[in-house]
Design a protein around this motif. Structure first.
Motif, mmCIF file in Angstrom:
data_model
loop_
_atom_site.group_PDB
_atom_site.id
_atom_site.type_symbol
_atom_site.label_atom_id
_atom_site.label_comp_id
_atom_site.label_asym_id
_atom_site.label_seq_id
_atom_site.Cartn_x
_atom_site.Cartn_y
_atom_site.Cartn_z
ATOM 1 N N THR A 390 0.838 -1.200 0.000
ATOM 2 C CA THR A 390 0.000 0.000 0.000
ATOM 3 C C THR A 390 0.870 1.246 0.000
ATOM 4 O OG1 THR A 390 -1.739 -1.166 1.231
ATOM 5 C CG2 THR A 390 -1.831 1.220 1.227
ATOM 6 N N ASN A 391 1.898 1.251 0.833
ATOM 7 C CA ASN A 391 2.823 2.381 0.912
ATOM 8 C C ASN A 391 3.564 2.576 -0.399
ATOM 9 O OD1 ASN A 391 3.497 4.425 2.647
ATOM 10 N ND2 ASN A 391 4.905 3.228 3.884
ATOM 11 N N PHE A 392 3.980 1.468 -0.996
ATOM 12 C CA PHE A 392 4.678 1.503 -2.284
ATOM 13 C C PHE A 392 3.766 2.093 -3.361
ATOM 14 C CE2 PHE A 392 5.299 -0.798 -6.341
ATOM 15 C CZ PHE A 392 6.569 -0.361 -6.679
ATOM 16 N N ALA A 393 2.522 1.587 -3.433
ATOM 17 C CA ALA A 393 1.579 2.050 -4.458
ATOM 18 C C ALA A 393 1.250 3.523 -4.266
ATOM 19 C CB ALA A 393 0.302 1.217 -4.401
ATOM 20 N N LYS A 394 1.029 3.940 -3.014
ATOM 21 C CA LYS A 394 0.712 5.342 -2.733
ATOM 22 C C LYS A 394 1.846 6.254 -3.200
ATOM 23 C CE LYS A 394 1.857 7.450 0.875
ATOM 24 N NZ LYS A 394 2.167 7.944 2.231
ATOM 25 N N THR A 395 3.079 5.856 -2.919
ATOM 26 C CA THR A 395 4.244 6.671 -3.300
ATOM 27 C C THR A 395 4.365 6.758 -4.818
ATOM 28 O OG1 THR A 395 5.363 5.945 -1.281
ATOM 29 C CG2 THR A 395 6.734 6.954 -2.979
ATOM 30 N N VAL A 396 4.145 5.640 -5.501
ATOM 31 C CA VAL A 396 4.207 5.622 -6.966
ATOM 32 C C VAL A 396 3.156 6.557 -7.562
ATOM 33 C CG1 VAL A 396 3.822 4.190 -9.007
ATOM 34 C CG2 VAL A 396 5.238 3.329 -7.147
ATOM 35 N N LEU A 397 1.955 6.559 -6.992
ATOM 36 C CA LEU A 397 0.880 7.416 -7.504
ATOM 37 C C LEU A 397 1.204 8.889 -7.305
ATOM 38 C CD1 LEU A 397 -2.318 5.462 -6.387
ATOM 39 C CD2 LEU A 397 -1.300 5.577 -8.656
ATOM 40 N N ILE A 398 1.766 9.237 -6.144
ATOM 41 C CA ILE A 398 2.160 10.631 -5.902
ATOM 42 C C ILE A 398 3.230 11.050 -6.899
ATOM 43 C CG2 ILE A 398 3.186 12.260 -4.252
ATOM 44 C CD1 ILE A 398 2.044 10.542 -1.988
ATOM 45 N N LEU A 399 4.191 10.154 -7.123
ATOM 46 C CA LEU A 399 5.268 10.451 -8.074
ATOM 47 C C LEU A 399 4.721 10.632 -9.485
ATOM 48 C CD1 LEU A 399 8.099 8.017 -6.923
ATOM 49 C CD2 LEU A 399 8.217 10.521 -6.953
ATOM 50 N N GLU A 400 3.757 9.791 -9.860
ATOM 51 C CA GLU A 400 3.184 9.900 -11.198
ATOM 52 C C GLU A 400 2.583 11.283 -11.416
ATOM 53 O OE1 GLU A 400 0.185 7.454 -14.131
ATOM 54 O OE2 GLU A 400 -0.506 7.889 -12.107
ATOM 55 N N GLY A 401 1.853 11.777 -10.408
ATOM 56 C CA GLY A 401 1.256 13.112 -10.518
ATOM 57 C C GLY A 401 2.309 14.189 -10.680
#
Length: 411
Positions: A390-401
């Motif tokens: 969950t932490n990994f996915a959340k960080t990836v999504l923030i980075l994508e933005g």
């Protein structure tokens, strides 16, 4: 305020916004796809956001966490929760001085030569101030992060109330047990308790600086042990501005910065297995030489060697359209038991997912959509998603933005 009074206040706000009633309706119509349901989801999301904002810092942060759980909430609800911000007033300066004195038994002005009363930034847990301190014969600018008065007590009280209320709600709404909110609240509680202990953040920074020593790694501020404690963190001043300041620069400069951030995060996640997990624009600074600094290490992520290996297998499987490689990785993570009857159907679902995204160009593909679809697939098979992922996915999504703003912004 006191436990009973605060608990009663929270219950009243829940009731006034019909959160439970609307929640029942959503659970009853789960899986349907209609205009009425979409409107109900948006209405529920707005009320939930309003509730969290009214209840203060602990609930705002919980809402921010829930905004990353596309395995639980629909996109209409997520969209509303993503609007939650730590929009708080400045703490009274006398309270700031009091917290500092309680930690060091010294007045702020006995320690710092200069200390600006107006904060550089004001968050829900703490605020930061610019100060000057002598290091040998030199004067150094530092940033002093000081916790709001009695924040630790408020956090502990609100977390206890949140946990108590959920246990009662779970009895009335048995349907919500499948979402594992109890585990989510427990993980959130542990995370927030760590976040309000600035000794933990100080050690996070030290660990990050020890690991990230390569030229391609992103920089971070140093910390001053003598002027740091559980409620005060004194750090090196970074003479830079938020990465938002480069949004108007030439496209080649923005692209270069984006590539550096991506490369550095790949290194953090897959080489070190330890990463800064809150890379929103306010936590990334750029100086005049375009050096990039990460600040605010209250939230970090870890990936075990096994998870790193399995995630890479998923990426390879997706790249080469190898469904069995993805299934093998999910089993390797311990998320799915090997069941010959279930595996065949599971792999068909993965293939269908790959077919959807394989025809898209990189510009068309949205990681947010891919992760949402992947989470939906896991939920359909009753697969619990561990906090590491969950932490990994959340960080990836923030980075994508962030990367989208840097690379695809029109010049």
């Amino acid at each position: 305020m006191g436990y009973k009074k605060r608990k009663l206040e929270i219950i009243k706000k829940f009731i006034s916004l019909n959160i439970i009633l609307d929640g029942r309706k959503l659970l009853k119509n789960k899986g349907e796809n209609s205009k009425d349901l979409s409107e109900l989801e948006s209405h529920f999301g707005k009320n939930l956001r309003s509730l969290f904002e009214e209840l203060g810092p602990v609930f705002v942060k919980f809402g921010q966490l829930l905004s990353t759980r596309r395995d639980i909430f629909s996109e209409n609800i997520i969209t509303e929760l993503e609007k939650l911000q730590d929009d708080v007033k400045e703490e009274d300066f006398e309270n700031i001085k009091e917290v500092f004195y309680e930690e060091f038994s010294k007045d702020i002005y006995d320690v710092f030569d200069e200390f600006e009363k107006k904060p550089l930034a004001s968050g829900s847990i703490a605020q930061t101030h610019l100060a000057t301190i002598k290091v040998g014969s030199l004067e150094r600018k530092v940033v002093v992060k000081i916790q709001r008065k009695d924040m630790d007590k408020r956090v502990v009280e609100d977390l206890k109330i949140m946990n108590d209320l959920y246990k009662k709600l779970e009895i009335k709404l048995e349907e919500i047990k499948s979402f594992n909110f109890g585990e989510i609240i427990q993980e959130f509680s542990l995370s927030l308790i760590r976040e309000i202990d600035f000794e933990v953040e100080k050690n996070n920074i030290k660990k990050y600086r020890k690991l990230n020593i390569q030229k391609k790694d992103l920089l971070s501020p140093d910390v001053y042990d003598s002027y740091s404690s559980k409620k005060v963190l004194t750090m090196e001043y970074i003479d830079g501005r938020s990465i938002r300041s480069v949004y108007e620069k030439r496209s080649d400069i923005r692209k270069e910065l984006a590539e550096k951030i991506i490369g550095a995060y790949v290194n953090q996640m897959f080489t070190y297995g330890y990463f800064h997990a809150d890379p929103h624009p306010g936590n990334i600074f750029v100086d005049e030489n375009l050096n990039i600094y990460l600040i605010d290490f209250g939230i970090v992520g870890n990936l075990s060697e096994n998870y790193r290996y399995q995630i890479m297998k998923i990426f390879l499987g997706a790249s080469f359209n190898e469904v069995k490689l993805i299934t093998d990785a999910i089993i390797g993570m311990g998320l799915l038991e090997f069941d010959s009857k279930k595996i065949g159907d599971f792999e068909k679902r993965i293939q269908k997912l790959l077919d959807k995204y394989m025809v898209m160009s990189l510009n068309q593909m949205k990681l947010a959509d891919l992760i949402r679809d992947f989470y939906t697939l896991l939920v359909d098979y009753s697969i619990k998603i561990p906090s590491e992922l969950t932490n990994f996915a959340k960080t990836v999504l923030i980075l994508e933005g962030l990367i989208e703003k840097l690379v695809y912004k029109e010049s």
